[in-house]
Scaffold this motif. Sequence first.
Motif, mmCIF file in Angstrom:
data_model
loop_
_atom_site.group_PDB
_atom_site.id
_atom_site.type_symbol
_atom_site.label_atom_id
_atom_site.label_comp_id
_atom_site.label_asym_id
_atom_site.label_seq_id
_atom_site.Cartn_x
_atom_site.Cartn_y
_atom_site.Cartn_z
ATOM 1 N N LYS A 126 39.188 67.297 36.759
ATOM 2 C CA LYS A 126 39.473 67.267 35.997
ATOM 3 C C LYS A 126 41.288 67.993 35.446
ATOM 4 C CE LYS A 126 35.239 67.044 33.358
ATOM 5 N NZ LYS A 126 34.369 67.988 32.563
ATOM 6 N N THR A 127 41.440 68.941 36.404
ATOM 7 C CA THR A 127 42.749 69.703 36.222
ATOM 8 C C THR A 127 43.596 69.841 38.016
ATOM 9 O OG1 THR A 127 41.589 71.886 37.102
ATOM 10 C CG2 THR A 127 41.779 71.383 34.119
ATOM 11 N N ALA A 128 44.944 69.733 37.308
ATOM 12 C CA ALA A 128 45.589 69.874 38.155
ATOM 13 C C ALA A 128 45.158 71.338 39.329
ATOM 14 C CB ALA A 128 47.048 70.285 38.201
ATOM 15 N N HIS A 129 44.459 72.624 38.461
ATOM 16 C CA HIS A 129 44.695 73.663 39.310
ATOM 17 C C HIS A 129 42.930 73.695 39.916
ATOM 18 C CE1 HIS A 129 44.252 78.023 39.971
ATOM 19 N NE2 HIS A 129 43.012 78.147 39.470
ATOM 20 N N GLU A 130 42.381 72.558 40.337
ATOM 21 C CA GLU A 130 41.314 71.814 40.835
ATOM 22 C C GLU A 130 41.471 71.296 42.277
ATOM 23 O OE1 GLU A 130 38.294 70.522 38.539
ATOM 24 O OE2 GLU A 130 38.265 71.537 36.850
ATOM 25 N N LEU A 131 42.722 71.231 41.630
ATOM 26 C CA LEU A 131 43.037 69.963 43.030
ATOM 27 C C LEU A 131 43.108 70.869 44.510
ATOM 28 C CD1 LEU A 131 45.150 67.132 41.423
ATOM 29 C CD2 LEU A 131 42.659 67.009 42.062
ATOM 30 N N LEU A 132 44.202 71.788 44.541
ATOM 31 C CA LEU A 132 44.816 72.850 45.845
ATOM 32 C C LEU A 132 43.197 72.824 46.746
ATOM 33 C CD1 LEU A 132 46.902 73.017 47.809
ATOM 34 C CD2 LEU A 132 47.061 75.524 45.791
ATOM 35 N N SER A 162 48.127 64.850 55.669
ATOM 36 C CA SER A 162 48.077 65.941 56.431
ATOM 37 C C SER A 162 49.420 66.012 55.384
ATOM 38 C CB SER A 162 49.083 65.961 57.337
ATOM 39 O OG SER A 162 47.433 65.618 58.447
ATOM 40 N N GLN A 163 50.856 65.496 55.122
ATOM 41 C CA GLN A 163 51.898 66.009 54.235
ATOM 42 C C GLN A 163 51.832 66.547 53.168
ATOM 43 O OE1 GLN A 163 55.022 62.319 55.610
ATOM 44 N NE2 GLN A 163 54.711 62.966 57.322
ATOM 45 N N ASN A 164 50.568 66.137 51.953
ATOM 46 C CA ASN A 164 50.724 65.350 51.045
ATOM 47 C C ASN A 164 50.112 66.952 50.964
ATOM 48 O OD1 ASN A 164 52.373 63.373 50.353
ATOM 49 N ND2 ASN A 164 51.163 62.360 50.756
ATOM 50 N N ILE A 165 49.422 67.527 51.785
ATOM 51 C CA ILE A 165 47.879 68.119 50.768
ATOM 52 C C ILE A 165 49.418 69.683 50.758
ATOM 53 C CG2 ILE A 165 46.525 70.282 52.694
ATOM 54 C CD1 ILE A 165 45.465 67.413 52.797
ATOM 55 N N THR A 171 45.315 60.881 43.733
ATOM 56 C CA THR A 171 45.541 59.392 45.003
ATOM 57 C C THR A 171 46.013 60.474 46.799
ATOM 58 O OG1 THR A 171 48.337 59.288 44.807
ATOM 59 C CG2 THR A 171 46.311 58.142 43.334
ATOM 60 N N THR A 172 45.700 61.401 46.734
ATOM 61 C CA THR A 172 46.273 62.071 48.639
ATOM 62 C C THR A 172 45.001 61.018 49.161
ATOM 63 O OG1 THR A 172 47.042 64.616 47.776
ATOM 64 C CG2 THR A 172 46.586 64.187 49.518
ATOM 65 N N PHE A 173 44.227 61.170 49.003
ATOM 66 C CA PHE A 173 43.159 60.628 50.044
ATOM 67 C C PHE A 173 43.193 59.109 50.009
ATOM 68 C CE2 PHE A 173 42.407 65.927 50.250
ATOM 69 C CZ PHE A 173 42.319 66.147 51.056
ATOM 70 N N ASP A 174 43.567 58.489 48.830
ATOM 71 C CA ASP A 174 43.080 57.355 48.679
ATOM 72 C C ASP A 174 43.454 56.568 50.142
ATOM 73 O OD1 ASP A 174 42.305 57.963 45.989
ATOM 74 O OD2 ASP A 174 44.490 56.563 45.128
ATOM 75 N N ALA A 175 43.971 56.957 50.562
ATOM 76 C CA ALA A 175 44.219 55.887 52.008
ATOM 77 C C ALA A 175 43.625 56.205 53.070
ATOM 78 C CB ALA A 175 45.788 56.523 52.203
ATOM 79 N N ALA A 176 42.962 57.358 53.470
ATOM 80 C CA ALA A 176 42.606 58.105 55.055
ATOM 81 C C ALA A 176 40.647 57.585 53.870
ATOM 82 C CB ALA A 176 41.968 59.057 54.142
ATOM 83 N N GLN A 177 40.862 57.504 52.828
ATOM 84 C CA GLN A 177 39.053 57.373 51.847
ATOM 85 C C GLN A 177 39.231 55.339 52.177
ATOM 86 O OE1 GLN A 177 38.361 57.468 47.598
ATOM 87 N NE2 GLN A 177 36.325 57.931 48.484
#
Length: 234
Positions: A126-132, A162-165, A171-177
């Motif tokens: 729900k927040t950007a803080h949780e994403l990292l 890897s570059q977006n980590i 959407t960082t993992f959309d392509a891999a998923q």
Amino acid sequence: MENPLLLFPQLNISASKDKSYYKVMKSTNKEEPHKGSKPGAKQKRNRLSLLLQKSEFHEGDRLGRPGNMTKAASVSPEEAVKWGESFDKLLSEKAGLDAFTKFLKTEFSEENIEFWIACEDYKKSKTAHELLPKAKAIYETFIQKDAPKEVNLDFQTKEVTSQNIEHPIITTFDAAQNTVYRLMEQDSYPRFLRSDPYLNLVKGRNPSRPTLRRRSRSFTVSDFQGVRPDFTVW
């Protein structure tokens, strides 16, 4: 001096009870060896019945173990049939997801569905803080080289992810998923639909038990006519 039994009448009652209890116990101790020394025909039949039931139970447990889907056993045949309509339909239902996960474990490829589930949870942040922290955990578990549960990704998808980590977004993992999803849909899903555990669910059978007819629990003398079992094993 007054009689102590008149002052404490319970002493007399207790003594009487102790004597009666001693007689009963003494009588019981005498009878028990007599009963155990000569088992009757009924006792022998009961022992044989228990032995046969135990044998059948262990055989059934051994036969049913490879296709065990305990959590999915309560699924109706109609529900199981719907899982065959599409891979998306299978994963959208908890029982279907559980059954498919158990199937992948038999093929030693459960990391694919675990990665897909992790990505679904990641997108619910729900927040950007949780994403990292979530992004790093997923990357270190499933994507980086020699990860403990590394999934099979093409070079380009792996590099972009890897570059977006360092600065992850939803959407960082959309392509891999999507890559792993297609792999399961085209490879593992068709095999799941042909597997015995799934076919048993469709036919209304309990996959944790063999489809053998169990012997009745009750036995009569006629069941053993002509048979001379050796009771010395007991």
